[in-house]
Design a protein around this motif. Structure first.
Motif, PDB file in Angstrom:
ATOM      1  N   ALA A 127      28.156  36.659  44.549  1.00 50.22           N
ATOM      2  CA  ALA A 127      28.583  37.410  45.741  1.00 50.22           C
ATOM      3  C   ALA A 127      29.547  36.632  46.623  1.00 50.22           C
ATOM      4  O   ALA A 127      30.587  37.158  47.038  1.00 50.22           O
ATOM      5  CB  ALA A 127      27.356  37.845  46.545  1.00 50.22           C
ATOM      6  N   GLN A 128      29.217  35.376  46.919  1.00 49.14           N
ATOM      7  CA  GLN A 128      30.019  34.635  47.896  1.00 49.14           C
ATOM      8  C   GLN A 128      31.461  34.397  47.445  1.00 49.14           C
ATOM      9  O   GLN A 128      32.381  34.495  48.267  1.00 49.14           O
ATOM     10  CB  GLN A 128      29.331  33.313  48.257  1.00 49.14           C
ATOM     11  N   PRO A 129      31.732  34.084  46.159  1.00 50.81           N
ATOM     12  CA  PRO A 129      33.140  33.961  45.770  1.00 50.81           C
ATOM     13  C   PRO A 129      33.932  35.263  45.915  1.00 50.81           C
ATOM     14  O   PRO A 129      35.154  35.230  46.073  1.00 50.81           O
ATOM     15  CB  PRO A 129      33.060  33.521  44.296  1.00 50.81           C
ATOM     16  N   LEU A 130      33.230  36.405  45.857  1.00 56.22           N
ATOM     17  CA  LEU A 130      33.909  37.675  46.105  1.00 56.22           C
ATOM     18  C   LEU A 130      34.186  37.862  47.592  1.00 56.22           C
ATOM     19  O   LEU A 130      35.237  38.390  47.982  1.00 56.22           O
ATOM     20  CB  LEU A 130      33.049  38.845  45.606  1.00 56.22           C
ATOM     21  N   LEU A 131      33.251  37.431  48.424  1.00 55.46           N
ATOM     22  CA  LEU A 131      33.355  37.647  49.860  1.00 55.46           C
ATOM     23  C   LEU A 131      34.188  36.590  50.572  1.00 55.46           C
ATOM     24  O   LEU A 131      34.720  36.847  51.654  1.00 55.46           O
ATOM     25  CB  LEU A 131      31.947  37.672  50.478  1.00 55.46           C
ATOM     26  N   ASN A 132      34.289  35.418  49.973  1.00 52.84           N
ATOM     27  CA  ASN A 132      34.918  34.274  50.651  1.00 52.84           C
ATOM     28  C   ASN A 132      35.983  33.667  49.747  1.00 52.84           C
ATOM     29  O   ASN A 132      35.679  32.895  48.838  1.00 52.84           O
ATOM     30  CB  ASN A 132      33.848  33.237  50.999  1.00 52.84           C
ATOM     31  N   ASP A 133      37.235  33.990  50.013  1.00 51.02           N
ATOM     32  CA  ASP A 133      38.320  33.497  49.145  1.00 51.02           C
ATOM     33  C   ASP A 133      38.740  32.073  49.471  1.00 51.02           C
ATOM     34  O   ASP A 133      39.687  31.555  48.881  1.00 51.02           O
ATOM     35  CB  ASP A 133      39.524  34.435  49.188  1.00 51.02           C
ATOM     36  N   THR A 134      38.048  31.419  50.385  1.00 50.46           N
ATOM     37  CA  THR A 134      38.366  30.011  50.671  1.00 50.46           C
ATOM     38  C   THR A 134      37.554  29.054  49.804  1.00 50.46           C
ATOM     39  O   THR A 134      37.789  27.842  49.839  1.00 50.46           O
ATOM     40  CB  THR A 134      38.098  29.675  52.150  1.00 50.46           C
ATOM     41  N   LEU A 139      33.214  32.030  39.314  1.00 52.82           N
ATOM     42  CA  LEU A 139      32.261  32.022  38.205  1.00 52.82           C
ATOM     43  C   LEU A 139      32.855  31.362  36.971  1.00 52.82           C
ATOM     44  O   LEU A 139      32.189  30.573  36.278  1.00 52.82           O
ATOM     45  CB  LEU A 139      31.832  33.462  37.886  1.00 52.82           C
ATOM     46  N   GLU A 140      34.121  31.648  36.689  1.00 52.16           N
ATOM     47  CA  GLU A 140      34.749  31.110  35.478  1.00 52.16           C
ATOM     48  C   GLU A 140      34.957  29.606  35.519  1.00 52.16           C
ATOM     49  O   GLU A 140      35.274  29.001  34.481  1.00 52.16           O
ATOM     50  CB  GLU A 140      36.100  31.795  35.235  1.00 52.16           C
ATOM     51  N   ASP A 141      34.802  28.989  36.666  1.00 50.74           N
ATOM     52  CA  ASP A 141      34.984  27.541  36.770  1.00 50.74           C
ATOM     53  C   ASP A 141      33.750  26.760  36.342  1.00 50.74           C
ATOM     54  O   ASP A 141      33.767  25.530  36.312  1.00 50.74           O
ATOM     55  CB  ASP A 141      35.340  27.159  38.212  1.00 50.74           C
ATOM     56  N   TRP A 142      32.660  27.481  36.008  1.00 51.86           N
ATOM     57  CA  TRP A 142      31.432  26.829  35.567  1.00 51.86           C
ATOM     58  C   TRP A 142      31.204  27.072  34.088  1.00 51.86           C
ATOM     59  O   TRP A 142      31.531  28.136  33.554  1.00 51.86           O
ATOM     60  CB  TRP A 142      30.229  27.380  36.340  1.00 51.86           C
ATOM     61  N   THR A 345      29.276  44.611  38.958  1.00 47.70           N
ATOM     62  CA  THR A 345      28.378  45.451  39.762  1.00 47.70           C
ATOM     63  C   THR A 345      28.472  45.060  41.226  1.00 47.70           C
ATOM     64  O   THR A 345      28.552  45.910  42.121  1.00 47.70           O
ATOM     65  CB  THR A 345      26.931  45.315  39.272  1.00 47.70           C
ATOM     66  N   ASN A 346      28.453  43.759  41.505  1.00 43.60           N
ATOM     67  CA  ASN A 346      28.587  43.271  42.877  1.00 43.60           C
ATOM     68  C   ASN A 346      29.905  43.725  43.486  1.00 43.60           C
ATOM     69  O   ASN A 346      29.947  44.169  44.638  1.00 43.60           O
ATOM     70  CB  ASN A 346      28.505  41.744  42.907  1.00 43.60           C
TER      71      ASN A 346
END
Length: 356
Positions: A127-134, A139-142, A345-346
């Protein structure tokens, strides 16, 4: 859990081609667990591509938990490591704040050398990477190594004021024109996203008034006091409440399959609501992309062996975290497939809510 894994494999099998990175050679489920560093045939280090023995690991391996000590992510990680067989010291670092993002950004800022393992969960990873672009990561970085507990499902609990006794009653109420209130621990968390996905498919989002509480304990107290009509719980926590003798009624499991804790409660998929199989709460071990493949394979083997160990399985059973057997273990590819679907979904739900 076998039924859940098989269904997810079919559901996700896949309309999405995954960009698997350098840790793609995770151990298959049939090869997980069993050997320890003190048994014949096991290794205390990793072998490089030319067959020589690597020096890894030769120092402390840190497991970054992005929440405070005592959180479920923290306690399950510590229990898992107590049953792990690493030849070096392991350290749990609790780095909390920013809804879990501060700890993950700290982990992501470290070298991809296998000495930092991040413990991922829904909020800070999806959720947070979608909400916070800073944020510095997505997800793909893991590189997902494995899940460390069985996936959690959302369930919808109903208070006595609605006189709902079972899943049939719940379905009839939701399909009526009545307005109702639903409590969630967070307006961007797993419970909100899963319930919204179900209500959206039922075309009843305009019937819902959402009430957000500061975490699951506060939500549960509001549910018991009758402040709200319904509450979205993780199924394992709802099972703890029920076992404690509290008056809790679960009307539906918000997934395609039933909960292991509430086998008599219908899943939303049985009502004809499709595509909820990706709605899971997860705990996963991961490393930063770029970590050498042999190191990833080594970490995966050790963590999976701990996950299926008798001691950890007993801990999970006693603490309502769900047991993963050897046959239930997810490969990194399977886990990433599920998380990519979960992110979509998120994205859909958060966009509809005006949060994106």
């Amino acid at each position: 859990m076998k039924q859940f894994k098989k269904l997810l494999a079919l559901t996700l099998s896949l309309a999405m081609a995954l960009p698997m990175a350098s840790c793609g050679n995770n151990s298959a489920p049939g090869n997980v667990g069993g050997s320890s560093a003190n048994q014949p045939g096991s290794t205390s280090g990793v072998s490089s591509s030319n067959g020589t023995q690597s020096s890894y690991p030769n120092g402390t391996i840190s497991f970054i938990v992005p929440y405070a000590a005592g959180d479920g992510l923290d306690t399950s990680t510590r229990a898992m490591l107590e049953n792990a067989d690493f030849p070096v010291s392991t350290l749990v670092e609790n780095i909390s704040g920013g809804s879990g993002t501060i700890g993950l950004q700290d982990a992501f800022g470290r070298d991809p050398d296998g000495y930092t393992v991040a413990i991922l969960s829904n909020g800070p990873t999806i959720a947070q990477p979608l909400l916070n672009d800073t944020l510095t990561y997505t997800l793909e970085d893991w590189e997902i190594l494995t899940f460390t507990t069985a996936p959690v499902l959302s369930v919808l609990g109903c208070t006595s004021s609605k006189d709902i006794k079972n899943s049939d009653d719940m379905k009839a109420f939701l399909e009526s024109d009545e307005q109702f209130t639903v409590g969630v621990p967070s307006m961007s968390g797993f419970g909100y996203v899963s319930a919204s996905a179900m209500f959206d498919q039922m075309n009843i989002m305009d019937h819902v008034t959402w009430v957000s509480y500061d975490g699951a304990p506060a939500l549960y107290q509001a549910y018991l006091s009758g402040e709200i009509d319904f509450a979205v719980f993780d199924d394992n926590f709802a099972a703890q409440y029920a076992q404690a003798g509290d008056d809790i009624t679960i009307g539906v499991v918000i997934n395609d399959v039933r909960s292991q804790y509430f086998p008599d409660v219908a899943a939303a998929g049985e009502w004809g609501i499709e595509g909820l199989g990706a709605n899971i709460g997860f705990k996963a071990a991961a490393v930063k992309k770029g970590t050498p493949a042999d190191v990833c394979a080594y970490l995966t083997e050790k963590i999976n062996a701990a996950v299926v160990s008798e001691g950890y399985q007993k801990w999970c059973e006693d603490n309502f975290f769900g047991v993963l057997s050897t046959e239930d273990i997810y490969t990194g590819e399977e886990a990433m497939s599920m998380l990519l679907a979960l992110r979509e979904t998120n994205r859909t739900v958060l966009t509809a809510a005006g949060l994106l």
